[in-house]
Design a protein around this motif. Structure first.
Motif, PDB file in Angstrom:
ATOM      1  N   TRP A  65       0.164   2.697  10.619  1.00  0.00           N
ATOM      2  CA  TRP A  65       0.602   2.442   9.247  1.00  0.00           C
ATOM      3  C   TRP A  65      -0.532   2.206   8.262  1.00  0.00           C
ATOM      4  O   TRP A  65      -0.298   2.106   7.066  1.00  0.00           O
ATOM      5  N   ASN A  66      -1.768   2.139   8.723  1.00  0.00           N
ATOM      6  CA  ASN A  66      -2.884   1.898   7.802  1.00  0.00           C
ATOM      7  C   ASN A  66      -3.035   2.994   6.744  1.00  0.00           C
ATOM      8  O   ASN A  66      -3.394   2.710   5.609  1.00  0.00           O
ATOM      9  N   ASP A  67      -2.773   4.247   7.099  1.00  0.00           N
ATOM     10  CA  ASP A  67      -2.900   5.323   6.122  1.00  0.00           C
ATOM     11  C   ASP A  67      -1.858   5.219   5.007  1.00  0.00           C
ATOM     12  O   ASP A  67      -2.069   5.716   3.905  1.00  0.00           O
ATOM     13  N   LEU A  68      -0.738   4.531   5.270  1.00  0.00           N
ATOM     14  CA  LEU A  68       0.268   4.330   4.222  1.00  0.00           C
ATOM     15  C   LEU A  68      -0.304   3.481   3.087  1.00  0.00           C
ATOM     16  O   LEU A  68      -0.009   3.728   1.924  1.00  0.00           O
ATOM     17  N   GLU A  69      -1.125   2.510   3.433  1.00  0.00           N
ATOM     18  CA  GLU A  69      -1.768   1.693   2.408  1.00  0.00           C
ATOM     19  C   GLU A  69      -2.674   2.555   1.530  1.00  0.00           C
ATOM     20  O   GLU A  69      -2.654   2.440   0.307  1.00  0.00           O
ATOM     21  N   GLU A  70      -3.419   3.444   2.157  1.00  0.00           N
ATOM     22  CA  GLU A  70      -4.285   4.356   1.401  1.00  0.00           C
ATOM     23  C   GLU A  70      -3.467   5.252   0.483  1.00  0.00           C
ATOM     24  O   GLU A  70      -3.829   5.456  -0.678  1.00  0.00           O
ATOM     25  N   ARG A  71      -2.374   5.806   1.001  1.00  0.00           N
ATOM     26  CA  ARG A  71      -1.533   6.687   0.191  1.00  0.00           C
ATOM     27  C   ARG A  71      -0.955   5.943  -1.001  1.00  0.00           C
ATOM     28  O   ARG A  71      -0.884   6.489  -2.105  1.00  0.00           O
ATOM     29  N   TYR A  72      -0.522   4.717  -0.804  1.00  0.00           N
ATOM     30  CA  TYR A  72       0.045   3.921  -1.898  1.00  0.00           C
ATOM     31  C   TYR A  72      -1.017   3.667  -2.971  1.00  0.00           C
ATOM     32  O   TYR A  72      -0.758   3.855  -4.160  1.00  0.00           O
ATOM     33  N   GLU A  73      -2.194   3.272  -2.555  1.00  0.00           N
ATOM     34  CA  GLU A  73      -3.268   3.012  -3.516  1.00  0.00           C
ATOM     35  C   GLU A  73      -3.664   4.288  -4.260  1.00  0.00           C
ATOM     36  O   GLU A  73      -3.936   4.259  -5.460  1.00  0.00           O
ATOM     37  N   GLU A  74      -3.677   5.421  -3.563  1.00  0.00           N
ATOM     38  CA  GLU A  74      -3.969   6.699  -4.210  1.00  0.00           C
ATOM     39  C   GLU A  74      -2.894   7.042  -5.238  1.00  0.00           C
ATOM     40  O   GLU A  74      -3.206   7.581  -6.310  1.00  0.00           O
ATOM     41  N   ALA A  75      -1.641   6.751  -4.932  1.00  0.00           N
ATOM     42  CA  ALA A  75      -0.547   7.004  -5.884  1.00  0.00           C
ATOM     43  C   ALA A  75      -0.728   6.148  -7.129  1.00  0.00           C
ATOM     44  O   ALA A  75      -0.504   6.616  -8.251  1.00  0.00           O
ATOM     45  N   LYS A  76      -1.155   4.904  -6.969  1.00  0.00           N
ATOM     46  CA  LYS A  76      -1.390   4.031  -8.117  1.00  0.00           C
ATOM     47  C   LYS A  76      -2.527   4.570  -8.985  1.00  0.00           C
ATOM     48  O   LYS A  76      -2.410   4.590 -10.216  1.00  0.00           O
ATOM     49  N   VAL A  77      -3.594   5.024  -8.350  1.00  0.00           N
ATOM     50  CA  VAL A  77      -4.718   5.587  -9.103  1.00  0.00           C
ATOM     51  C   VAL A  77      -4.276   6.845  -9.838  1.00  0.00           C
ATOM     52  O   VAL A  77      -4.595   7.036 -11.020  1.00  0.00           O
ATOM     53  N   GLU A  78      -3.524   7.697  -9.159  1.00  0.00           N
ATOM     54  CA  GLU A  78      -3.017   8.926  -9.791  1.00  0.00           C
ATOM     55  C   GLU A  78      -2.130   8.590 -10.982  1.00  0.00           C
ATOM     56  O   GLU A  78      -2.215   9.224 -12.040  1.00  0.00           O
ATOM     57  N   ALA A  79      -1.290   7.585 -10.831  1.00  0.00           N
ATOM     58  CA  ALA A  79      -0.398   7.181 -11.926  1.00  0.00           C
ATOM     59  C   ALA A  79      -1.204   6.676 -13.113  1.00  0.00           C
ATOM     60  O   ALA A  79      -0.903   7.016 -14.259  1.00  0.00           O
ATOM     61  N   ARG A  80      -2.210   5.869 -12.863  1.00  0.00           N
ATOM     62  CA  ARG A  80      -3.055   5.370 -13.958  1.00  0.00           C
ATOM     63  C   ARG A  80      -3.761   6.515 -14.674  1.00  0.00           C
ATOM     64  O   ARG A  80      -3.843   6.531 -15.898  1.00  0.00           O
TER      65      ARG A  80
END
Length: 174
Positions: free
Chosen positions: A85-100
């Motif tokens: 599940w560690n890669d899910l944290e990366e994906r979530y953070e990447e989604a936040k950066v993309e949204a910003r």
């Protein structure tokens, strides 16, 4: 007696499977918690692809709750099990950066289009006394593209740009 032995043997096999799953760090509860987190991250990524402007406080709260559920189910798990599940944290953070990034781009585009329309509006209203509807029909090509962009993205505009747009629109409609 044979039936009782078969039941006990079946229970023993089931118990063995639970113990062996638990030792590998891959229990049903862990899988369910990871699946819930993955579904949430997938939903966030999909939402960000459609539109970047979201309430990240609410999303972060739900994400942190799901992560806490995963972490508690993985409390005694091996490091290998945690990597699921560690890669899910990366994906979530990447989604936040993309949204910003998308939000900043949207605001930049909105300001550029609004400035274009405002410049045209000031020039047009200063030089003519034509009616609002006729003026709208006569929008110059550059301002027309900006006007159409603003019309299409009205719901996504920030409050400042939206109020400026709506003022000009109201003046045009008379």
């Amino acid at each position: 007696m044979q039936r009782t032995n078969a039941i006990l043997l079946g229970l023993g096999v089931g118990l063995f499977m639970v113990v062996s799953c638990d030792q590998s760090g891959n229990t049903e509860q862990q899988e369910q918690r990871v699946d819930e987190l993955e579904n949430f991250v997938d939903s966030v990524e999909t939402a960000v692809n459609r539109e970047a402007n979201h309430n990240w406080t609410v999303l972060d709260r739900r994400y942190n709750q799901l992560v806490a559920n995963v972490e508690s189910s993985y409390q005694n798990a091996s490091q290998d099990a945690r990597e699921e599940w560690n890669d899910l944290e990366e994906r979530y953070e990447e989604a936040k950066v993309e949204a910003r990034t998308k939000t900043a781009k949207m605001e930049e585009d909105a300001e550029r289009h609004m400035s274009n329309v405002e410049a045209w509006w000031e020039s047009t209203t200063a030089n003519t006394q034509r009616s609002g509807q006729r003026t709208l029909d006569d929008i110059e090509e550059g301002a027309k593209d900006s006007w159409e962009w603003l019309e299409k993205n009205t719901e996504k505009l920030g409050d400042n740009v939206r109020s400026r747009y709506e003022k000009i629109k109201a003046d045009l409609e008379g």
